[in-house]
Design an enzyme around this catalytic site. Structure first.
Site, mmCIF file in Angstrom:
data_model
loop_
_atom_site.group_PDB
_atom_site.id
_atom_site.type_symbol
_atom_site.label_atom_id
_atom_site.label_comp_id
_atom_site.label_asym_id
_atom_site.label_seq_id
_atom_site.Cartn_x
_atom_site.Cartn_y
_atom_site.Cartn_z
ATOM 1 N N SER A 1 0.901 -0.990 -0.143
ATOM 2 C CA SER A 1 0.034 -0.085 -0.147
ATOM 3 C C SER A 1 0.708 1.330 0.149
ATOM 4 O O SER A 1 1.862 0.675 0.361
ATOM 5 C CB SER A 1 -1.206 -0.004 1.356
ATOM 6 O OG SER A 1 -1.482 1.143 1.883
ATOM 7 N N TYR B 1 -1.831 -1.162 10.877
ATOM 8 C CA TYR B 1 -2.148 -1.631 9.349
ATOM 9 C C TYR B 1 -0.712 -1.650 8.678
ATOM 10 O O TYR B 1 -0.295 -2.288 8.240
ATOM 11 C CB TYR B 1 -3.307 -1.166 8.811
ATOM 12 C CG TYR B 1 -3.181 -1.340 7.470
ATOM 13 C CD1 TYR B 1 -3.464 -2.382 7.016
ATOM 14 C CD2 TYR B 1 -3.404 0.056 6.559
ATOM 15 C CE1 TYR B 1 -4.289 -3.031 5.430
ATOM 16 C CE2 TYR B 1 -3.058 -0.395 5.704
ATOM 17 C CZ TYR B 1 -3.439 -1.291 4.628
ATOM 18 O OH TYR B 1 -3.344 -2.097 2.801
ATOM 19 N N LYS C 1 2.618 -3.883 6.293
ATOM 20 C CA LYS C 1 2.447 -3.667 4.766
ATOM 21 C C LYS C 1 4.487 -3.771 5.090
ATOM 22 O O LYS C 1 4.934 -4.179 4.395
ATOM 23 C CB LYS C 1 1.746 -2.652 4.697
ATOM 24 C CG LYS C 1 0.397 -2.978 4.087
ATOM 25 C CD LYS C 1 0.224 -4.597 3.622
ATOM 26 C CE LYS C 1 -1.079 -4.173 3.644
ATOM 27 N NZ LYS C 1 -1.419 -5.898 2.952
#
Ligand code: UDP
Length: 341
Positions: free
Chosen positions: A124, A149, A153
């Protein structure tokens, strides 16, 4: 090629299954419906050329996953399966680390166990944090993560870079950094299925237009942007899906060159929240009920991609406009209400 698609019933995964099948690959969907619904699999069967394989499984279940790989013998893996809600990750970090990192480790170990040559990882643009310069390129610095989150990644990417350093040909993979995927398949048969109140802008807009939500709040109107609202690089999910097919095909063509390659996947230009709302009003012919509220904590004022590398190496660039994506998202929202599920 036979391609295992973890999270293949999810938003980006399901559209990628269609793109893979229609490019002549055989998708092997692995999903446990924690963020999807079983009817999506039936709809995928009607949208795909040939019938995709399907297995209901949690990627954290190593034995079950091994059984699936043994049976299906995939030649490539596209690993989507992960949680993706920034706010929830702040409230429940362990849930995010367990699922996002745990499932990646399992899948990578199985990749080695079964000698599967190609691996594509969903990352992302959140890894760039608040960028120093716009647009961001793949060499722009990775900044301290703003949420668990985002950190999952970054950790996922680092695991792949470490594997590249440690190993050889078996460690060939592609990392795709998504900007803001929106829209739906033009058929209206598949799209995004938010759990509860949507966190993301476009499902919030379509649910407000459909009368499910009363009013959209635009978070912040005092950013240093032309209209004061935040800027993002919105990309049609079918464009994104097609990039995965290019990535898998490119890995297969370049198999002899070991390495881990990173690509930004975005339109290469930004749109403000206000522009998204106005474009939605144009394509739907509706007036949207919205108000302005304070900035959302953790939001960056503006981010958009330089996607030249994907064009140069994968031969990929977006084909669809913001208005196409919003029209397709609205069509999906309307179909969802009409059809029994
Ligand atoms: N946004 C908004 N209202 C909402 C949801 C999102 O104004 O109800 C804004 C958000 O602050 C950001 C943009 O829309 O500027 C895109 O947010 P989204 O959550 O869709 O994606 P993100 O860029 O955070 O990954």
């Amino acid at each position: 090629m036979r391609i295992a698609v973890t999270g293949g019933a999810g938003f980006i995964g399901s559209h990628t299954v269609v793109a893979l099948a229609n490019a002549g690959h055989h998708p092997i969907i692995i999903d446990d419906f924690r963020n999807s619904k079983p009817f999506i699999v039936g709809r995928l069967e009607s949208l795909c050329k040939g019938k995709p394989s399907f297995h209901e499984a949690d990627c954290n279940d190593r034995d079950k996953m091994a059984g699936i790989f043994e049976k299906e013998q995939p030649e490539g893996i596209i690993h989507f399966a992960a949680y993706k809600a920034v706010g929830e990750s702040v409230r429940e970090p362990l849930k995010y680390y367990r699922n996002n990192v745990g499932s990646l480790l399992n899948v990578l170990e199985l990749q080695r166990q079964f000698g599967i040559p190609y691996f594509v990882f969903s990352s992302s643009c959140t890894v760039y944090g608040v960028p120093d310069e716009l647009p961001v390129t793949e060499t722009s610095p990775v900044k301290k993560a703003q949420s668990p989150y985002g950190f999952t990644k970054q950790v996922g990417e680092q695991i792949l870079f470490d594997l590249q350093k440690a190993a050889s040909e078996s460690a060939k993979s592609v990392i795709l950094r998504y900007f803001n995927p929106i829209g739906a398949h033009p058929s209206g048969l598949i799209g995004e299925l938010p759990l509860g109140e949507p966190e993301n802008l476009v499902p919030y807009i379509t649910q407000t237009a459909a009368g499910i939500r009363e009013q959209l709040t635009i978070f912040g109107k005092d950013y240093e942007t032309p209209d004061g609202t935040a800027i993002r690089d919105y990309i049609h999910v079918m464009d994104l899906a097609e990039a995965h097919v290019r990535a898998i095909d490119w890995l297969a063509e370049k198999r002899s060159e070991a390495g881990t390659e990173v690509f930004n996947l975005g339109a290469g230009s930004g749109s403000s929240v206000k522009e998204v709302v106005e474009t939605f009003e144009d394509v739907s012919g509706l007036k949207l009920n919205y108000r302005y509220g304070p900035r959302r904590p953790g939001d960056v004022p503006a981010i958009y991609a330089n996607a030249d590398k994907a064009l140069k190496i994968l031969g990929w660039a977006v084909q669809r406009k913001l208005s196409d994506a919003l029209r397709d998202a609205w069509n999906w929202q309307q179909q969802l209400q009409k059809l029994p599920v």
